[in-house]
Design a protein around this motif. Structure first.
Motif, PDB file in Angstrom:
ATOM      1  N   ARG A 148       0.760  -1.377   0.046  1.00 48.76           N
ATOM      2  CA  ARG A 148       0.007  -0.018   0.047  1.00 48.76           C
ATOM      3  C   ARG A 148       0.929   1.318   0.114  1.00 48.76           C
ATOM      4  O   ARG A 148       0.475   2.054  -0.629  1.00 48.76           O
ATOM      5  CB  ARG A 148      -0.851  -0.081   1.178  1.00 48.76           C
ATOM      6  N   THR A 149       2.078   1.209   0.718  1.00 47.53           N
ATOM      7  CA  THR A 149       2.781   2.363   0.608  1.00 47.53           C
ATOM      8  C   THR A 149       4.024   2.303  -0.348  1.00 47.53           C
ATOM      9  O   THR A 149       4.472   1.299  -0.615  1.00 47.53           O
ATOM     10  CB  THR A 149       3.265   2.735   2.142  1.00 47.53           C
ATOM     11  N   LEU A 150       4.389   3.582  -0.907  1.00 49.37           N
ATOM     12  CA  LEU A 150       5.605   3.296  -1.477  1.00 49.37           C
ATOM     13  C   LEU A 150       6.802   3.055  -1.049  1.00 49.37           C
ATOM     14  O   LEU A 150       7.640   2.068  -1.541  1.00 49.37           O
ATOM     15  CB  LEU A 150       6.000   4.839  -2.150  1.00 49.37           C
ATOM     16  N   ASP A 151       6.963   3.145   0.257  1.00 52.11           N
ATOM     17  CA  ASP A 151       8.069   2.763   1.098  1.00 52.11           C
ATOM     18  C   ASP A 151       8.110   1.043   1.051  1.00 52.11           C
ATOM     19  O   ASP A 151       9.292   0.224   0.845  1.00 52.11           O
ATOM     20  CB  ASP A 151       8.134   3.146   2.439  1.00 52.11           C
ATOM     21  N   ARG A 152       6.924   0.579   1.305  1.00 52.76           N
ATOM     22  CA  ARG A 152       6.743  -0.832   1.439  1.00 52.76           C
ATOM     23  C   ARG A 152       6.810  -1.587  -0.165  1.00 52.76           C
ATOM     24  O   ARG A 152       7.391  -2.644  -0.230  1.00 52.76           O
ATOM     25  CB  ARG A 152       5.351  -1.151   1.841  1.00 52.76           C
ATOM     26  N   TYR A 153       6.454  -0.864  -1.087  1.00 54.29           N
ATOM     27  CA  TYR A 153       6.561  -1.315  -2.338  1.00 54.29           C
ATOM     28  C   TYR A 153       8.244  -1.438  -2.773  1.00 54.29           C
ATOM     29  O   TYR A 153       8.694  -2.316  -3.116  1.00 54.29           O
ATOM     30  CB  TYR A 153       6.107  -0.151  -3.528  1.00 54.29           C
ATOM     31  N   ARG A 154       8.999  -0.483  -2.486  1.00 52.43           N
ATOM     32  CA  ARG A 154      10.253  -0.344  -2.466  1.00 52.43           C
ATOM     33  C   ARG A 154      11.056  -1.581  -1.837  1.00 52.43           C
ATOM     34  O   ARG A 154      11.953  -2.231  -2.161  1.00 52.43           O
ATOM     35  CB  ARG A 154      11.017   0.842  -2.149  1.00 52.43           C
ATOM     36  N   GLU A 155      10.589  -1.960  -0.511  1.00 50.70           N
ATOM     37  CA  GLU A 155      10.963  -2.966   0.286  1.00 50.70           C
ATOM     38  C   GLU A 155      10.754  -4.270  -0.252  1.00 50.70           C
ATOM     39  O   GLU A 155      11.475  -4.958  -0.285  1.00 50.70           O
ATOM     40  CB  GLU A 155      10.460  -2.899   1.621  1.00 50.70           C
ATOM     41  N   VAL A 156       9.613  -4.536  -0.836  1.00 50.60           N
ATOM     42  CA  VAL A 156       9.373  -5.887  -1.569  1.00 50.60           C
ATOM     43  C   VAL A 156      10.396  -6.076  -2.882  1.00 50.60           C
ATOM     44  O   VAL A 156      10.876  -7.090  -2.992  1.00 50.60           O
ATOM     45  CB  VAL A 156       7.847  -5.653  -2.095  1.00 50.60           C
ATOM     46  N   GLN A 194      20.223   0.484  -8.319  1.00 52.36           N
ATOM     47  CA  GLN A 194      19.016   0.087  -9.336  1.00 52.36           C
ATOM     48  C   GLN A 194      17.877   0.978  -8.708  1.00 52.36           C
ATOM     49  O   GLN A 194      17.104   1.663  -9.402  1.00 52.36           O
ATOM     50  CB  GLN A 194      18.676  -1.093  -9.219  1.00 52.36           C
ATOM     51  N   MET A 195      17.696   1.030  -7.219  1.00 55.06           N
ATOM     52  CA  MET A 195      16.489   1.510  -6.667  1.00 55.06           C
ATOM     53  C   MET A 195      16.730   3.184  -6.914  1.00 55.06           C
ATOM     54  O   MET A 195      15.579   4.012  -7.212  1.00 55.06           O
ATOM     55  CB  MET A 195      16.502   1.527  -5.338  1.00 55.06           C
ATOM     56  N   LEU A 198      11.828  -6.184 -14.307  1.00 57.00           N
ATOM     57  CA  LEU A 198      12.569  -5.248 -15.177  1.00 57.00           C
ATOM     58  C   LEU A 198      14.128  -5.080 -14.740  1.00 57.00           C
ATOM     59  O   LEU A 198      15.109  -4.917 -15.203  1.00 57.00           O
ATOM     60  CB  LEU A 198      11.750  -3.887 -15.076  1.00 57.00           C
ATOM     61  N   LEU A 199      14.129  -4.562 -13.408  1.00 59.31           N
ATOM     62  CA  LEU A 199      15.441  -4.122 -12.693  1.00 59.31           C
ATOM     63  C   LEU A 199      16.172  -5.545 -12.752  1.00 59.31           C
ATOM     64  O   LEU A 199      17.713  -5.221 -12.998  1.00 59.31           O
ATOM     65  CB  LEU A 199      15.185  -3.875 -11.478  1.00 59.31           C
ATOM     66  N   TYR A 200      15.952  -6.809 -12.683  1.00 56.25           N
ATOM     67  CA  TYR A 200      16.901  -7.988 -12.563  1.00 56.25           C
ATOM     68  C   TYR A 200      17.296  -8.122 -14.173  1.00 56.25           C
ATOM     69  O   TYR A 200      18.577  -8.234 -14.248  1.00 56.25           O
ATOM     70  CB  TYR A 200      15.974  -9.181 -12.250  1.00 56.25           C
ATOM     71  N   ALA A 201      16.600  -7.925 -15.018  1.00 52.91           N
ATOM     72  CA  ALA A 201      16.937  -7.862 -16.393  1.00 52.91           C
ATOM     73  C   ALA A 201      17.835  -7.079 -16.778  1.00 52.91           C
ATOM     74  O   ALA A 201      18.940  -7.277 -17.349  1.00 52.91           O
ATOM     75  CB  ALA A 201      15.662  -7.926 -17.281  1.00 52.91           C
ATOM     76  N   GLU A 202      17.739  -5.825 -16.299  1.00 52.22           N
ATOM     77  CA  GLU A 202      18.762  -4.578 -16.634  1.00 52.22           C
ATOM     78  C   GLU A 202      20.035  -4.853 -15.943  1.00 52.22           C
ATOM     79  O   GLU A 202      21.010  -4.791 -16.626  1.00 52.22           O
ATOM     80  CB  GLU A 202      18.134  -3.238 -16.226  1.00 52.22           C
ATOM     81  N   TRP A 203      19.932  -5.612 -14.979  1.00 53.60           N
ATOM     82  CA  TRP A 203      21.211  -5.735 -13.972  1.00 53.60           C
ATOM     83  C   TRP A 203      22.071  -7.116 -14.758  1.00 53.60           C
ATOM     84  O   TRP A 203      23.281  -6.868 -14.846  1.00 53.60           O
ATOM     85  CB  TRP A 203      20.911  -6.305 -12.629  1.00 53.60           C
ATOM     86  N   LYS A 204      21.085  -7.992 -15.309  1.00 48.52           N
ATOM     87  CA  LYS A 204      21.797  -9.038 -15.876  1.00 48.52           C
ATOM     88  C   LYS A 204      22.573  -8.576 -17.159  1.00 48.52           C
ATOM     89  O   LYS A 204      23.527  -9.165 -17.731  1.00 48.52           O
ATOM     90  CB  LYS A 204      20.759 -10.138 -16.269  1.00 48.52           C
ATOM     91  N   VAL A 205      21.778  -7.723 -18.124  1.00 46.12           N
ATOM     92  CA  VAL A 205      22.567  -7.108 -19.240  1.00 46.12           C
ATOM     93  C   VAL A 205      23.851  -6.442 -18.830  1.00 46.12           C
ATOM     94  O   VAL A 205      24.652  -6.467 -19.538  1.00 46.12           O
ATOM     95  CB  VAL A 205      21.354  -6.189 -19.906  1.00 46.12           C
ATOM     96  N   PHE A 206      23.657  -5.651 -17.846  1.00 45.76           N
ATOM     97  CA  PHE A 206      24.822  -4.741 -17.448  1.00 45.76           C
ATOM     98  C   PHE A 206      26.028  -5.537 -16.986  1.00 45.76           C
ATOM     99  O   PHE A 206      27.069  -5.310 -17.351  1.00 45.76           O
ATOM    100  CB  PHE A 206      24.316  -3.714 -16.322  1.00 45.76           C
ATOM    101  N   ARG A 207      25.540  -6.869 -16.188  1.00 43.90           N
ATOM    102  CA  ARG A 207      26.690  -7.426 -15.752  1.00 43.90           C
ATOM    103  C   ARG A 207      27.512  -8.162 -16.961  1.00 43.90           C
ATOM    104  O   ARG A 207      28.522  -8.877 -16.519  1.00 43.90           O
ATOM    105  CB  ARG A 207      25.928  -8.609 -14.704  1.00 43.90           C
ATOM    106  N   SER A 208      26.636  -8.606 -17.821  1.00 43.99           N
ATOM    107  CA  SER A 208      27.217  -9.592 -19.027  1.00 43.99           C
ATOM    108  C   SER A 208      27.989  -8.937 -19.763  1.00 43.99           C
ATOM    109  O   SER A 208      28.717  -9.494 -20.738  1.00 43.99           O
ATOM    110  CB  SER A 208      26.091 -10.214 -19.671  1.00 43.99           C
ATOM    111  N   LYS A 209      28.416  -7.524 -19.820  1.00 40.27           N
ATOM    112  CA  LYS A 209      28.896  -6.626 -20.748  1.00 40.27           C
ATOM    113  C   LYS A 209      30.412  -6.846 -20.130  1.00 40.27           C
ATOM    114  O   LYS A 209      30.892  -6.861 -19.096  1.00 40.27           O
ATOM    115  CB  LYS A 209      28.404  -5.122 -20.763  1.00 40.27           C
TER     116      LYS A 209
END
Length: 69
Positions: free
Chosen positions: A7-15, A34-35, A58-69
């Protein structure tokens, strides 16, 4: 996950951060970066009710692309 659990933005970020750390094993510095980089995306997704799992993917996919370079 029900709407009440993020319900809260902070909780969303935590999840999102928790899933990146525990499910995808992203290092803490990557999660923090990433955050910060995608703060506007997090806010927009939360405000329109996008499920956290979509943001996590989305964030995991972006990290995987960055990590594989």
């Amino acid at each position: 996950m029900t709407a009440n659990t993020t319900r809260t933005l902070d909780r969303y970020r935590e999840v999102v951060a928790f899933a990146l750390a525990n499910t995808h094993h992203c290092p803490p510095e990557v999660i923090a970066a990433q955050m910060n980089k995608y703060e506007d995306v997090l806010r927009a997704c939360w405000s329109v009710g996008v499920a956290p799992v979509d943001v996590i993917d989305l964030l995991y996919a972006e990290w995987k692309v960055f990590r594989s370079k």
